[in-house]
Write an enzyme that holds these catalytic residues in place. Structure first.
Site, PDB file in Angstrom:
ATOM      1  N   GLY A  10       0.823  -1.199   0.000  1.00 53.85           N
ATOM      2  CA  GLY A  10       0.000   0.000   0.000  1.00 53.85           C
ATOM      3  C   GLY A  10       0.861   1.254   0.000  1.00 53.85           C
ATOM      4  O   GLY A  10       2.095   1.185   0.052  1.00 53.85           O
ATOM      5  N   SER A  36       8.103   8.874 -12.438  1.00 54.22           N
ATOM      6  CA  SER A  36       7.266   9.989 -11.996  1.00 54.22           C
ATOM      7  C   SER A  36       7.564  11.256 -12.785  1.00 54.22           C
ATOM      8  O   SER A  36       8.656  11.442 -13.308  1.00 54.22           O
ATOM      9  CB  SER A  36       7.503  10.258 -10.515  1.00 54.22           C
ATOM     10  OG  SER A  36       8.871  10.463 -10.283  1.00 54.22           O
ATOM     11  N   HIS A  50      11.762  11.046  -1.703  1.00 54.91           N
ATOM     12  CA  HIS A  50      12.323   9.767  -2.136  1.00 54.91           C
ATOM     13  C   HIS A  50      13.818   9.890  -2.416  1.00 54.91           C
ATOM     14  O   HIS A  50      14.594   8.992  -2.103  1.00 54.91           O
ATOM     15  CB  HIS A  50      11.594   9.264  -3.392  1.00 54.91           C
ATOM     16  CG  HIS A  50      10.408   8.400  -3.089  1.00 54.91           C
ATOM     17  ND1 HIS A  50      10.528   7.061  -2.824  1.00 54.91           N
ATOM     18  CD2 HIS A  50       9.096   8.683  -2.990  1.00 54.91           C
ATOM     19  CE1 HIS A  50       9.323   6.552  -2.592  1.00 54.91           C
ATOM     20  NE2 HIS A  50       8.433   7.523  -2.680  1.00 54.91           N
ATOM     21  N   ARG A  54      16.846   7.764  -0.669  1.00 50.47           N
ATOM     22  CA  ARG A  54      17.805   6.930  -1.402  1.00 50.47           C
ATOM     23  C   ARG A  54      19.240   7.250  -1.063  1.00 50.47           C
ATOM     24  O   ARG A  54      20.087   6.364  -1.020  1.00 50.47           O
ATOM     25  CB  ARG A  54      17.645   7.160  -2.924  1.00 50.47           C
ATOM     26  CG  ARG A  54      16.542   6.413  -3.579  1.00 50.47           C
ATOM     27  CD  ARG A  54      16.746   6.282  -5.075  1.00 50.47           C
ATOM     28  NE  ARG A  54      16.930   7.538  -5.794  1.00 50.47           N
ATOM     29  CZ  ARG A  54      15.951   8.388  -6.103  1.00 50.47           C
ATOM     30  NH1 ARG A  54      14.721   8.127  -5.734  1.00 50.47           N
ATOM     31  NH2 ARG A  54      16.184   9.487  -6.794  1.00 50.47           N
ATOM     32  N   GLU A  62      15.166   9.264 -15.952  1.00 50.10           N
ATOM     33  CA  GLU A  62      13.749   9.623 -15.875  1.00 50.10           C
ATOM     34  C   GLU A  62      13.045   9.144 -17.137  1.00 50.10           C
ATOM     35  O   GLU A  62      13.421   9.530 -18.236  1.00 50.10           O
ATOM     36  CB  GLU A  62      13.580  11.133 -15.705  1.00 50.10           C
ATOM     37  CG  GLU A  62      14.108  11.603 -14.349  1.00 50.10           C
ATOM     38  CD  GLU A  62      13.862  13.082 -14.096  1.00 50.10           C
ATOM     39  OE1 GLU A  62      13.054  13.683 -14.821  1.00 50.10           O
ATOM     40  OE2 GLU A  62      14.488  13.624 -13.160  1.00 50.10           O
ATOM     41  N   ASP A  83      10.725   2.735 -10.070  1.00 48.34           N
ATOM     42  CA  ASP A  83       9.827   3.263  -9.044  1.00 48.34           C
ATOM     43  C   ASP A  83       8.986   4.382  -9.656  1.00 48.34           C
ATOM     44  O   ASP A  83       9.494   5.484  -9.859  1.00 48.34           O
ATOM     45  CB  ASP A  83      10.664   3.759  -7.865  1.00 48.34           C
ATOM     46  CG  ASP A  83       9.862   3.867  -6.585  1.00 48.34           C
ATOM     47  OD1 ASP A  83       8.630   3.691  -6.628  1.00 48.34           O
ATOM     48  OD2 ASP A  83      10.475   4.121  -5.535  1.00 48.34           O
TER      49      ASP A  83
END
EC number: 2.7.1.156
Lengths: 178, 178, 178
Positions: A10, A36, A50, A54, A62, A83
């Site tokens: 989740g 993203s 994020h 990291r 990207e 991700d």
């Protein structure tokens, strides 16, 4: 397919942190494939948080849409973290591309990778049925995508409260399997 | 109660496919007890997709409300798949029947079955609290129903990404237990 | 940290009942730390239903905000059940306090408890992304809180259909560990 790991869970369940640590255990250069796009300040904040988590030592690529190409281009460059897959799916659907065809391309590239890939995805089907038809379509597509990726992965892990439950493969870190 | 299996999971988590394969392992004639009603084109599409996934060789019984009766009538006819319990609950609540009394009847019938039954249900309580009181009532009822069925089942499995986590009973397929 | 247990799961998954039985296994006086506030009839009904489920024999402490203080005051008085953390977080955010600072205080107090504490929380991040920014903020905070508490807990359990999956520590009841 021991090179492919799927990490699901989740929102804010600790998936990314688990995936990052899992990836480090390969002992290879670290490549971050970010799906993203910073459309608004909230997303910018998420991306920045994020990045802080990291830490240094990552090469970042990207690629909101052509994930297959990004996997092909970075194969051999190190252990890669994607991700995340639900965001990629959202980008593909938003761009009105055929998500099932795009997913097949990603699955094909996953089957032929020589360097490890850890993919982060989200559990989005555990609430009540959404009111919006678009949300239902996205929810269904996410679940189907997760099933398909899990089928080609050697390891699948469900994360809750930052802790892993092994759905497939070994619970051991990749380094100890090498 | 080794004849009763409950399969739970989020939307499009692969519950039905897992349940179908689990049922086939009994090596008995296959009976599909459908609780769905095709009210609109979206639901028609869902029902059609499930039918394609199941393939041939199933006897289908459609029973949106009187599940107890359907279980009684089909006992002895083969291994039965009930798909799904949250839809049945939704039908019962929508018909303004007493869902707790109806559930007791279903539980009573499950306790006395001589042929296997695999019931598919949904995890609907893993999101944020719904805004609508009706949705909250349905969410609570679903969770309570799942607990009650799990208590009479010999096997309970949580599916994510098409992969099972055993909550109760053996992780082995029924045939290998026979 | 074997004295600290975190029990998570979706709405009506059977978390509280599991937590109550887990707590009873310590064989100590039972203390219930309620974070809920009866703002409306629906919440009153929920609180009353939980009270019936628990049965007699509990000392109840109501503390919607100062959970750290409640833990400190009740340490030594028995085994404590905190029900629940997501409601506490909601209270803290609603009171416009700094939830991260408040959480640090709770974590500090958990690290120094001499009597057992079982904390119940909720999985709220398993649905689609909420439309409301406030709901997203709450969802993120809940997930981060769960990760932090899990890190200081000796046992973490995910409950579905009333059945536990062990995320951390032993699956055995506390009494059998004593």
């Amino acid at each position: 397919m021991d090179k492919i790991t799927l990490v699901t869970g989740g929102a804010k369940s600790g998936k990314s942190l688990f995936a990052e640590n899992h990836l480090r255990a390969y002992g290879l250069p670290l490549v971050y494939i970010a799906t993203s796009q910073a459309f608004d300040p909230e997303m910018e904040d998420r991306i920045a948080a994020h990045k802080v988590q990291r830490g240094d030592g990552w090469d970042t690529v990207e690629e909101p849409l052509d994930l297959c190409g990004a996997l092909m281009r970075t194969d051999g460059a190190g252990a890669r973290l994607v991700d995340c897959m639900t965001l990629w799916l959202s980008n593909v659907m938003h761009a009105e591309r055929d998500w099932q065809a795009e997913l097949e391309k990603v699955l094909d590239s996953l089957r032929t990778q020589s360097s490890p890939v850890v993919l982060v995805t989200n559990e989005v089907g555990g609430g009540i049925v959404p009111m919006s038809a678009l949300a239902r379509r996205y929810r269904d597509a996410s679940g189907l995508m997760n099933q398909r990726i899990a089928a080609v992965a050697g390891h699948v892990v469900l994360v809750s409260c930052g802790l892993p439950l092994t759905l497939k493969g070994s619970a051991q870190a990749p380094a100890s399997l090498a």
